[in-house]
Design a protein around this motif. Structure first.
Motif: not given
Length: 287
Positions: A149-162, A209-216
Motif C-alpha cells: 500500500g501507499n498512504l500519505c506517500g508512505i509505502k507499507f506492507s501487510k504487516e502494518q495491518y497489525g 504519519c498522515c498529519r505531517f504529510s502535505k498530501a491530501n
C-alpha cells in the motif's frame, strides 16, 4: 487535571519517530499474534496487546522527554473499562477518537464484536464528546495476503495491518444494522479480515504519519479531519478542542508510570458502557 499547556513541550523532529513508533507497534502486533497462533499451547489475548501498546508509548515517552505525547489514566479507575481514548491534534484543533479494541480470532474474523450493546455504547460516548468512534483491530492473517500500500506517500506492507482502524459507524451499518437479539442488542454478521482489509480498514500509522504529510489523502481526511468515513457519514458533529479545554477536565490524571499494574487492571471487564481507562494525547510539532 491535565498539566498546564505551557508544560507541553514541542519538538522539531520527533514527528517522524512517532510515525515510526506506530509502525513498529503494528508490525510487532502482527508478528506476535502470528507467533502465538502458529505454536501449540500458546495463546494471546486482546488485553495483552493493549498492555503492550501502553507500555510502548510509556517507553517512548520515557526515552523522548521532550515529546508532545502525554498519557493519562482515569481518576475513578474502578468505574472504567480497559479502553484507550486517543486525542489527536489536527490543524483545526484536537479531535477525540475513542477506540474499541478487538483481536482477530483463529477463524480470521472478529467474533468478539458481537458483544452486547458495546458498539452503540462506543458511538454514544463519541457523540457526547463530539469524537470519532473507531475500532482498533489487532491482526495477523495466515492465508496468502499480498498487499503493498501507499498512504500519505508512505509505502507499507501487510504487516502494518497489525493495528488497523475502521469506523464504528461503518461496522454498525454494514454488519449489525437493524438486526437485534432478544435483548435488543445488535445482532452481528461477523466480518472477516478480507472483508475489511485493505479496502475499508487503514493502518493506524495514519494517526501519526498522515498529519505531517502535505498530501491530501482520503485516509487523512476521513480519519483525522473526520468529515466522512468510508462513504458512511458520521451521525453527529465533530468537535475540535483546544488544549486548554482538555486541561479543564477533572476526570483524568497523568499516568503514574511508577506503578503500572496493567495486567490486573486490564483483566477487568466492564460490559455496561464505554468508559475509557487510558487517554493518550498526540500533539503536532510546532510550526
Amino acid at each position: 487535571m491535565i498539566e498546564n499547556n505551557s508544560e507541553l513541550i514541542r519538538f522539531n523532529h520527533n514527528s517522524v519517530s512517532l510515525c515510526n513508533l506506530l509502525q513498529n507497534i503494528a508490525n510487532e502486533t502482527w508478528e506476535r499474534i502470528g507467533f502465538a497462533r502458529t505454536r501449540k499451547g500458546l495463546k494471546i489475548f486482546e488485553t495483552t496487546i493493549t498492555q503492550n501498546i501502553l507500555y510502548e508509548f510509556h517507553k517512548y515517552c520515557d526515552q523522548n522527554p521532550h515529546t508532545p505525547i502525554r498519557m493519562f489514566e482515569a481518576i475513578n479507575e474502578p468505574l472504567n473499562g480497559n479502553d484507550i481514548e486517543l486525542i489527536i491534534q489536527t490543524s483545526g484543533g484536537y479531535v477525540i477518537a475513542p477506540l474499541q479494541a478487538k483481536i482477530i480470532y483463529k477463524t480470521d474474523n472478529y467474533p468478539a464484536m458481537d458483544h452486547g450493546n458495546q458498539i452503540n455504547d462506543l458511538i454514544t460516548y463519541a457523540k457526547n464528546v463530539g469524537g470519532v468512534p473507531l475500532y482498533l483491530l489487532y491482526n495477523h492473517y495466515l492465508d496468502t495476503f499480498t498487499h503493498n500500500g501507499n498512504l500519505c506517500g508512505i509505502k507499507f506492507s501487510k504487516e502494518q495491518y497489525g493495528c488497523s482502524l475502521v469506523s464504528a459507524y461503518y461496522l454498525l451499518n454494514k454488519f449489525a444494522f437493524n438486526r437485534f437479539d432478544k435483548s435488543g442488542n445488535p445482532k452481528w454478521t461477523i466480518p472477516n479480515f478480507i472483508e475489511l482489509h485493505p479496502d475499508i480498514a487503514v493502518p493506524w500509522f495514519v494517526l501519526g504519519c498522515c498529519r505531517f504529510s502535505k498530501a491530501n489523502t482520503d485516509s487523512t481526511v476521513n480519519l483525522i479531519n473526520n468529515t466522512k468515513v468510508h462513504s458512511v457519514s458520521l451521525k453527529h458533529e465533530i468537535h475540535t478542542y483546544q488544549y486548554e479545554d482538555l486541561n479543564l477536565e477533572q476526570n483524568w490524571k497523568p499516568l503514574n508510570t511508577t506503578r503500572l499494574n496493567l495486567e490486573n487492571d486490564l483483566s477487568k471487564e466492564n460490559n455496561s458502557q464505554y468508559l475509557p481507562k487510558y487517554r493518550i494525547i498526540l500533539s503536532l510539532n510546532e510550526e
